[in-house]
Scaffold this motif. Structure first.
Motif, PDB file in Angstrom:
ATOM      1  N   ILE A 290      -6.112  -1.519  19.124  1.00 34.30           N
ATOM      2  CA  ILE A 290      -6.688  -0.600  18.144  1.00 34.30           C
ATOM      3  C   ILE A 290      -6.593  -1.195  16.745  1.00 34.30           C
ATOM      4  N   ALA A 291      -5.382  -1.486  16.290  1.00 39.64           N
ATOM      5  CA  ALA A 291      -5.217  -2.072  14.958  1.00 39.64           C
ATOM      6  C   ALA A 291      -5.545  -3.560  14.955  1.00 39.64           C
ATOM      7  N   GLY A 338      -3.127  -4.618   9.797  1.00 37.69           N
ATOM      8  CA  GLY A 338      -4.097  -4.393  10.859  1.00 37.69           C
ATOM      9  C   GLY A 338      -5.336  -3.680  10.357  1.00 37.69           C
ATOM     10  N   HIS A 339      -6.244  -3.363  11.280  1.00 33.37           N
ATOM     11  CA  HIS A 339      -7.519  -2.700  10.965  1.00 33.37           C
ATOM     12  C   HIS A 339      -8.313  -3.523   9.950  1.00 33.37           C
ATOM     13  N   GLU A 340      -8.499  -4.806  10.271  1.00 30.61           N
ATOM     14  CA  GLU A 340      -9.227  -5.702   9.368  1.00 30.61           C
ATOM     15  C   GLU A 340     -10.733  -5.471   9.468  1.00 30.61           C
ATOM     16  N   SER A 341     -11.396  -5.456   8.333  1.00 29.61           N
ATOM     17  CA  SER A 341     -12.850  -5.328   8.283  1.00 29.61           C
ATOM     18  C   SER A 341     -13.356  -6.118   7.086  1.00 29.61           C
ATOM     19  N   TYR A 345      -7.964  -4.962   4.824  1.00 31.67           N
ATOM     20  CA  TYR A 345      -7.123  -4.344   5.843  1.00 31.67           C
ATOM     21  C   TYR A 345      -6.922  -2.859   5.543  1.00 31.67           C
ATOM     22  N   GLY A 346      -7.111  -2.056   6.577  1.00 38.24           N
ATOM     23  CA  GLY A 346      -6.833  -0.632   6.421  1.00 38.24           C
ATOM     24  C   GLY A 346      -5.355  -0.337   6.496  1.00 38.24           C
ATOM     25  N   ASP A 370       5.684  -1.423  -0.062  1.00 36.79           N
ATOM     26  CA  ASP A 370       4.421  -1.867  -0.646  1.00 36.79           C
ATOM     27  C   ASP A 370       3.320  -1.550   0.354  1.00 36.79           C
ATOM     28  N   SER A 371       2.481  -0.567   0.031  1.00 38.63           N
ATOM     29  CA  SER A 371       1.420  -0.137   0.935  1.00 38.63           C
ATOM     30  C   SER A 371       0.069  -0.290   0.248  1.00 38.63           C
ATOM     31  N   LEU A 372      -0.743  -1.189   0.785  1.00 35.43           N
ATOM     32  CA  LEU A 372      -2.082  -1.458   0.245  1.00 35.43           C
ATOM     33  C   LEU A 372      -2.018  -1.750  -1.255  1.00 35.43           C
ATOM     34  N   GLY A 373      -0.996  -2.506  -1.652  1.00 32.55           N
ATOM     35  CA  GLY A 373      -0.884  -2.941  -3.035  1.00 32.55           C
ATOM     36  C   GLY A 373      -0.123  -2.004  -3.945  1.00 32.55           C
ATOM     37  N   THR A 374       0.255  -0.836  -3.469  1.00 33.43           N
ATOM     38  CA  THR A 374       1.034   0.116  -4.273  1.00 33.43           C
ATOM     39  C   THR A 374       2.500   0.018  -3.880  1.00 33.43           C
ATOM     40  N   ARG A 375       3.357  -0.288  -4.868  1.00 37.61           N
ATOM     41  CA  ARG A 375       4.775  -0.513  -4.596  1.00 37.61           C
ATOM     42  C   ARG A 375       5.610   0.672  -5.061  1.00 37.61           C
ATOM     43  N   THR A 376       6.513   1.122  -4.170  1.00 42.89           N
ATOM     44  CA  THR A 376       7.454   2.194  -4.493  1.00 42.89           C
ATOM     45  C   THR A 376       8.837   1.733  -4.078  1.00 42.89           C
ATOM     46  N   GLU A 377       9.794   1.808  -4.990  1.00 39.67           N
ATOM     47  CA  GLU A 377      11.141   1.316  -4.703  1.00 39.67           C
ATOM     48  C   GLU A 377      12.064   2.429  -4.206  1.00 39.67           C
ATOM     49  N   ASP A 378      13.041   2.017  -3.430  1.00 41.56           N
ATOM     50  CA  ASP A 378      14.107   2.899  -2.947  1.00 41.56           C
ATOM     51  C   ASP A 378      13.577   4.154  -2.260  1.00 41.56           C
TER      52      ASP A 378
END
Length: 531
Positions: A290-291, A338-341, A345-346, A370-378
């Protein structure tokens, strides 16, 4: 309206089989009169994972609940059914066994609940069967399908009856919800006799029937063989083992005591590792069909083979064994993609800078996300619950294995598909309290992660990336056909190697010489009465 399917049984064939079995003599036992070919068997276990990709599919939004003595291996692994009883046919070298324990496979999100019971293995037919009840609510009103002795897979029977290849049937595909399962390779199947407890090494255990002796081979035609078989497969002789450990253990202990300098009750952590698989079904989903993605570790983190769990290293932090507190941060990162298009990547999720805290047996697991370029610490990914509040050190190492991890609300937002409260893979912690302390080899691989049960959890593939290793490729299929490795089909006799009993797994039946009439044989072939 409920739909019920049952397998029919040909009475005439059963009677003919019983008559043939009742007329066959037990060879090689020195009996003066002919006895029946079938012998009763007890105490067997059957372990089978059905299919790894099916377990992954169910685990994404549901799970499995064993009952009646059945169990499931850690990390969404294989299932074990117990207390198998049945018969062994000495003329054809075949077994027919029925096992206790049930299993419920349920996913509210997918709208199904399947109950497995009365699991059976018939080596002559080369198949594993079960009673099944499926409640399907995916279309609204419940639709119930039931069947007795439903053939789930054909089995390539071997004499040892371990790791036997299985091929799923069309009926399995119907009940499990995927027509693609028909003819697909299932997980390996193992049937073994559960080892009996070893007798206490007392002077009275020298009798041939309870303790094997070097002359057992001289009496094998007149004495029961279970003890000899159990001796060959069990641990070394109690007396030999006791003598070795008695002479070695005290000196080793004395040496360690004489040279060790205990670390203080509190201070700084010198080193350490954290083993965690995040969640087995998530790893399989990423590399699955799937992914169609990959998993990459970097910064000193490693991943176990077979798309297994991760180990993060170079711990720093503090500890207090008196207060039962520990705070440890670890190096290394893992990326799920995963989910490359068209090159985008999705799914592109990186976890790094993992930190575990424990206070009185409970705590938290945090990471930078770090999710899709957005980083959140702790981000607090999981609540931790250890099996004990004790953090005592041994050889200047604190080891806390099998820490339960439960997804938090913040963690649920990171992974998306799992609600808060979902059980994640277990956490293994090992921290060194001094520079000279020796951490356990491997540092821990995640108690509930890794390969876990029988079968594989996805292929390995993809090119290695800079700074880490990559696990990817086609992997296992979530809800699909899964492994493409073909298995042998069919079944039949267990190969004879000069004995009329099949291999060590069935050796304990060798001493049973109870004559069974044709009527008793026929009764033994009937289904086990329900409790």
């Amino acid at each position: 309206m409920p739909v019920r399917r049952r397998r029919s049984t040909t009475l005439a064939a059963a009677v003919a089989t019983a008559a043939a079995l009742g007329a066959t003599a037990l060879a090689g036992l020195g009996a003066t009169t002919a006895s029946a070919a079938e012998r009763p068997l007890t105490g067997y276990e059957l372990t089978w994972g059905i299919k790894q990709s099916y377990r992954t599919y169910v685990g994404m939004f549901g799970g499995f609940t064993p009952s009646g003595g059945a169990s499931q291996a850690a990390g969404n692994g294989a299932f074990t059914f117990v207390d198998g009883t049945g018969t062994y046919d000495g003329s054809g070298h075949t077994v027919d066994l029925a096992f206790k324990g049930g299993l419920v496979s349920k996913s509210a999100a997918h709208g199904f609940e399947i109950t497995f019971s009365d699991v059976r293995f018939d080596s002559k037919a080369g198949e594993v069967t079960a009673d099944l009840k499926k409640v399907d609510t995916s279309q609204g009103a419940p639709r119930i399908t039931e069947g007795d002795d439903v053939p789930l897979a054909t089995v390539a029977v071997t004499r040892e009856m371990t790791g036997m290849a299985t091929t799923l049937t069309a009926e399995a595909g119907e009940y499990l919800g995927s027509a693609s399962y028909a003819g697909a390779a299932g997980d390996p199947l193992t049937v073994v006799k559960k080892a009996a407890p070893e007798p206490s090494p007392t002077p009275t255990t020298s009798a041939p029937t309870t303790e094997p002796s070097p002359t057992a081979s001289q009496t094998q035609t007149t004495e029961p063989q279970p003890s000899a078989t159990q001796s060959s497969t069990a641990a070394p002789s109690p007396t030999a083992t006791t003598g070795t450990s008695a002479s070695a253990s005290p000196s080793a202990s004395a040496s360690a005591t004489a040279t060790a300098t205990p670390a203080p009750a509190q201070g700084a952590i010198a080193d350490g590792t954290l083993g965690w698989g995040v969640k087995e079904s998530f790893r399989a989903y990423v590399v699955g069909d799937i992914a169609k993605g990959r998993v990459t570790v970097s910064g000193g983190a490693t991943q176990a083979g077979g798309n297994g769990a991760f180990t993060f290293t170079d711990a720093t932090g503090t500890y207090d064994t008196d207060a039962g507190t520990l705070t440890a941060s670890f190096r290394g990162a893992v990326n799920f993609r995963g989910h490359e298009s068209n090159g985008a990547y999705g799914l592109d999720l990186t976890l790094s800078n993992l930190k575990a805290t424990l206070d009185g047996g409970t705590g938290e697991l945090t990471a930078d996300v770090d999710s899709l370029g957005t980083r959140t610490e702790d981000v607090v990914l999981a609540d931790l619950t250890a099996r004990s509040a004790d953090l005592s050190a041994r050889d200047d190492v604190i080891t806390v294995d099998g820490v339960a991890a439960t997804l938090t609300g913040a963690g649920a937002k990171v992974f998306g598909n799992y609600p808060a409260g979902t059980a994640l893979d277990g956490v293994d912690l090992s921290v060194a309290l001094s520079e000279d302390a020796q951490l356990p080899d491997g540092g821990g691989t995640g108690t509930s992660g890794g390969s876990g049960g029988t079968g594989t959890s996805g292929g390995t593939g993809g090119a290695a990336t800079t700074g880490g290793s990559t696990v990817g490729g086609t992997g296992s299929t979530v809800g699909g056909a899964g492994s493409t490795t073909g298995g042998l089909t069919g079944g039949g006799s267990l190969a004879s190697t000069g004995s009329d009993l099949p291999g060590p797994a069935l050796g304990a039946a060798a001493g049973v010489a109870v004559a069974l009439g044709a009527g008793a044989v026929f009764a033994a072939r009937k289904r086990r009465p329900r409790a």
